[in-house]
Design a protein around this motif. Structure first.
Motif, mmCIF file in Angstrom:
data_model
loop_
_atom_site.group_PDB
_atom_site.id
_atom_site.type_symbol
_atom_site.label_atom_id
_atom_site.label_comp_id
_atom_site.label_asym_id
_atom_site.label_seq_id
_atom_site.Cartn_x
_atom_site.Cartn_y
_atom_site.Cartn_z
ATOM 1 N N ALA A 20 0.994 -1.250 -0.005
ATOM 2 C CA ALA A 20 -0.106 -0.020 -0.013
ATOM 3 C C ALA A 20 0.897 1.193 0.165
ATOM 4 N N LEU A 23 1.893 2.099 -3.517
ATOM 5 C CA LEU A 23 0.626 2.718 -4.153
ATOM 6 C C LEU A 23 0.634 4.169 -3.720
ATOM 7 N N GLU A 24 0.586 4.485 -2.533
ATOM 8 C CA GLU A 24 0.402 5.730 -1.852
ATOM 9 C C GLU A 24 1.398 6.714 -2.674
ATOM 10 N N ARG A 27 0.639 7.459 -6.342
ATOM 11 C CA ARG A 27 -0.512 8.392 -6.327
ATOM 12 C C ARG A 27 -0.150 9.693 -5.977
ATOM 13 N N VAL A 70 -4.773 3.368 -9.688
ATOM 14 C CA VAL A 70 -4.830 3.668 -8.558
ATOM 15 C C VAL A 70 -6.061 2.904 -7.948
ATOM 16 N N LYS A 74 -6.205 -0.294 -5.328
ATOM 17 C CA LYS A 74 -6.763 -0.158 -4.101
ATOM 18 C C LYS A 74 -7.745 -1.186 -4.060
ATOM 19 N N SER A 75 -8.527 -1.707 -4.839
ATOM 20 C CA SER A 75 -9.468 -2.939 -5.091
ATOM 21 C C SER A 75 -8.979 -4.016 -4.835
#
Length: 76
Positions: A20, A23-24, A27, A70, A74-75
Motif C-alpha cells: 500500500a 501505491l500511495e 498516487r 490507483v 486499491k480494490s
C-alpha cells in the motif's frame, strides 16, 4: 514534450505495487499537489496554440491512466 508524457504513460502501464505504501507514493507522485500532472497542467499555458489540443489530450490520457491504476490496485 509528448515524449516525456509517453514515458510517464509507459511507467504507469508497467507499475505494479507490492504494498500500500508504494501505491500511495505512486498516487502522490502523479496526483499530488506537487505531482507530475499538476506540473503538466501548469505547463499548458506555455504550449503553442496549435499544439494545445493534442497536449491536453495526452495529459488527460495520462491522468485517466493514473486514476484507473490507483483504483484498480486499491480494490485488490
Amino acid at each position: 514534450m509528448n515524449k516525456a508524457i509517453d514515458e510517464h504513460l509507459r511507467a504507469v502501464a508497467e507499475f505494479q505495487p507490492s504494498n500500500a505504501e508504494e501505491l500511495e507514493a505512486f498516487r502522490l507522485r502523479y496526483l499530488g499537489k506537487k505531482g507530475v500532472l499538476n506540473d503538466l497542467f501548469a505547463d499548458f499555458k506555455s504550449v503553442p496554440n496549435e499544439e494545445k489540443k493534442e497536449y491536453g489530450r495526452v495529459v488527460n490520457q495520462l491522468k485517466n491512466a493514473v486514476e484507473s491504476a490507483v483504483l484498480r490496485f486499491k480494490s485488490e
